[in-house]
Structures are given as C-alpha cells and as structure tokens.
Design a protein around this motif. Structure first.
Motif, PDB file in Angstrom:
ATOM      1  N   GLY A  59     -65.664  -1.961 -21.443  1.00  0.00           N
ATOM      2  CA  GLY A  59     -65.421  -2.249 -20.041  1.00  0.00           C
ATOM      3  C   GLY A  59     -64.801  -1.117 -19.254  1.00  0.00           C
ATOM      4  O   GLY A  59     -64.631  -1.233 -18.041  1.00  0.00           O
ATOM      5  N   THR A  60     -64.469  -0.003 -19.920  1.00  0.00           N
ATOM      6  CA  THR A  60     -63.815   1.102 -19.225  1.00  0.00           C
ATOM      7  C   THR A  60     -64.799   2.124 -18.669  1.00  0.00           C
ATOM      8  O   THR A  60     -64.390   3.074 -17.995  1.00  0.00           O
ATOM      9  CB  THR A  60     -62.826   1.824 -20.158  1.00  0.00           C
ATOM     10  N   THR A  77     -75.000  -3.676 -26.876  1.00  0.00           N
ATOM     11  CA  THR A  77     -73.681  -3.630 -26.233  1.00  0.00           C
ATOM     12  C   THR A  77     -73.041  -5.018 -26.237  1.00  0.00           C
ATOM     13  O   THR A  77     -73.703  -6.024 -26.485  1.00  0.00           O
ATOM     14  CB  THR A  77     -73.788  -3.117 -24.785  1.00  0.00           C
ATOM     15  N   ASP A 125     -71.285  -2.212 -20.513  1.00  0.00           N
ATOM     16  CA  ASP A 125     -70.682  -0.885 -20.643  1.00  0.00           C
ATOM     17  C   ASP A 125     -71.469  -0.095 -21.684  1.00  0.00           C
ATOM     18  O   ASP A 125     -71.245  -0.224 -22.883  1.00  0.00           O
ATOM     19  CB  ASP A 125     -69.215  -1.019 -21.052  1.00  0.00           C
ATOM     20  N   ARG A 153     -72.497  -1.728 -15.667  1.00  0.00           N
ATOM     21  CA  ARG A 153     -71.782  -2.973 -15.948  1.00  0.00           C
ATOM     22  C   ARG A 153     -72.153  -4.060 -14.947  1.00  0.00           C
ATOM     23  O   ARG A 153     -72.383  -3.781 -13.770  1.00  0.00           O
ATOM     24  CB  ARG A 153     -70.275  -2.722 -15.924  1.00  0.00           C
ATOM     25  N   GLY A 211     -69.267   3.095 -17.667  1.00  0.00           N
ATOM     26  CA  GLY A 211     -70.630   2.665 -17.461  1.00  0.00           C
ATOM     27  C   GLY A 211     -71.430   3.830 -16.921  1.00  0.00           C
ATOM     28  O   GLY A 211     -70.868   4.863 -16.539  1.00  0.00           O
ATOM     29  N   ASN A 217     -67.805   0.933 -10.050  1.00  0.00           N
ATOM     30  CA  ASN A 217     -67.108   1.979 -10.800  1.00  0.00           C
ATOM     31  C   ASN A 217     -65.903   2.431  -9.977  1.00  0.00           C
ATOM     32  O   ASN A 217     -65.996   3.344  -9.165  1.00  0.00           O
ATOM     33  CB  ASN A 217     -68.069   3.146 -11.061  1.00  0.00           C
TER      34      ASN A 217
END
Length: 271
Positions: free
Chosen positions: A171-172, A150, A165, A210, A174, A202
């Motif tokens: 990064g959007t 990752t 992530d 993350r 996890g 989150n």
C-alpha cells in the motif's frame, strides 16, 4: 417561491421541449410589463446533477416533486434509448443514470491460499478512458507488471478494501502505465451505490495502480470529488464483503489473512 423554483428545476432537470411548454409561466396581461426572472437560482442549476435537482424538487414540492422525479427518470431513459449523450461535464449517478460499459474485468481472489471467488467489474471507458486503459493494462499485465499476484493491503470494515500496489505490495507505492502517476481525469461518476471501484491517489499527485472498492451500503459523498470512479462490481460482491470483514492489524488496517489477486484480465467487450 416554491412554485417558481419547481418550474425552473423541472425545466433544467428534464430538458425536453414538452415540459418547457407545459411548465412555462403564463404571459403577462396586455399592457403590464413582465417581471424580469431572478438569475441566482438558474445560475446555480448547471452545477447540479439530475439526482441533486430531483431531491431539491421533492423538498420544495412534496408529491409534485416526486412526480417530476419520475418524469426525469423517464426522460433520461428516453435520452439513452435515442442515443442522446448527457452533457460532457454532467455528474453521473450509478443509482439513477445509465452509464455505458466499455469492458468487463475479472479479479480472482484467494484468502490464505484458498480460492475465495471471482469479482467482475464493469468499466466505464467512455467517461474516463485513460483511467480505464490503465486499469485494463494492469489487469492484463501487458506492460510487464500488473495485478496478478498482488495482495489486498488494506481493509476498512464497512468502508473499502484496497489493493493494486504493484511496487511494494503493502500500500505504500504504485505505478501506472503512464509513469509514477497520471492526471485525475474527472469526478463525474459518483460513489452512490456499493461496489464502486476508484483509483487511489499517489499522495498529492494523481492515481497510479492502487484502487479501492467501496463496500458501504449507501454513499455518503465522502469519496466523491477526491477519487476517480471508473467501474462497478457487478458480480462477486459477496467475495468483496467477505474480505471487507476480515480481522485487521495495526493502524494501516492490514488484513491478518493473506488476500491475493491470483489472476486478472478482461472477459469480453459487452455486446
């Protein structure tokens, strides 16, 4: 007022009987009723950690407070040596407190395909066991997914680098080993030194996979009580700093270079 405050603060801060007897106020003269203690200051003290109490003492009493701070650090060291744990809800300051280390994790990183170095992170499993178990499993890939391969998806110079992530690698998203996310355990460990490692939340829920590494030279308290700290970089901070200074693009501060965790795992349990 200052003298009385110093007495109360020292008693709560050091927590040993010798200080209690040394700092106890003199008894009232015979026939004179002793004044009742003011409860307000004492009621607020349990909410403060050793560092906050020490800083308040120094502010109240100057050199005398500094002496009490030194005594506090000695008392804390004596407690650790004797195996006396801090209260279960006491804040832990990595700058002054000795936090037990359960494991050491490694992250090998590459920038644009070239090895950048290895980062070693000590983990505090006795303080946040579920958080550390999640991070360890992701570092080892025992659940069929993990950190190896990752990318570092966000870089904020002088603040943090962010990675982990395992879903979308940008990064959007996890995912934890417990599900989409899990409950934040506690905020006992403070972000008072560079290299603290914390889970990213989150959205309004708890952490997932993350994580961030704090690259600030000094803690400001901004990350405290928001992100669960569970470890600290003990080697390879130069690698973290180098990544933290990479040029970025867009409002999400994505690094222009491709930064990849090429391998990750657990080295050994500390002796």
């Amino acid at each position: 007022m200052a003298a009385a405050s110093v007495r109360v603060l020292c008693l709560h801060l050091v927590g040993v009987s010798s200080f209690a007897s040394a700092l106890r106020a003199p008894a009232a003269p015979r026939g004179v009723r002793a004044a009742a203690p003011a409860p307000a200051a004492a009621d607020a003290l349990p909410q403060l950690g050793r560092r906050e109490l020490a800083e308040r003492i120094v502010a109240l009493s100057g050199a005398a407070g500094a002496g009490c701070l030194s005594a506090t650090r000695r008392a804390a060291a004596d407690d650790v040596a004797a195996g006396v744990p801090l209260p279960s809800n006491a804040p832990l300051d990595p700058a002054t407190d000795t936090i037990p280390v359960s494991d050491v994790c490694y992250l090998d990183l590459a920038i644009d395909g070239s090895p950048a170095g290895r980062v070693l992170i000590e983990l505090y499993g006795s303080i946040v066991p579920r958080t550390v178990d999640n991070f360890k499993a992701l570092a080892l890939g025992t659940q069929g997914f993990g950190y190896a391969g990752t990318q570092v998806f966000r870089v904020v110079d002088g603040f943090t680098i962010q990675a982990g992530d395992v879903l979308y690698d940008n990064g959007t998203g996890g995912k934890s080993i417990y599900g989409a996310s899990f409950e934040r355990e506690n905020f006992r460990i403070r972000h008072s030194v560079p290299g603290m490692v914390s889970m990213i939340n989150n959205r309004d829920a708890g952490p997932d996979s993350r994580f961030l590494i704090d690259t600030r030279l000094a803690g400001s308290g901004y990350l405290d009580d928001k992100y669960v700290a569970f470890g600290r970089v003990i080697d390879g901070m130069d690698v973290v700093t180098r990544i933290g200074r990479l040029p970025t693009r867009g409002t999400k501060n994505s690094p222009r270079s491709t930064v990849v965790i090429t391998a990750s795992g657990i080295l050994a349990r500390p002796s």
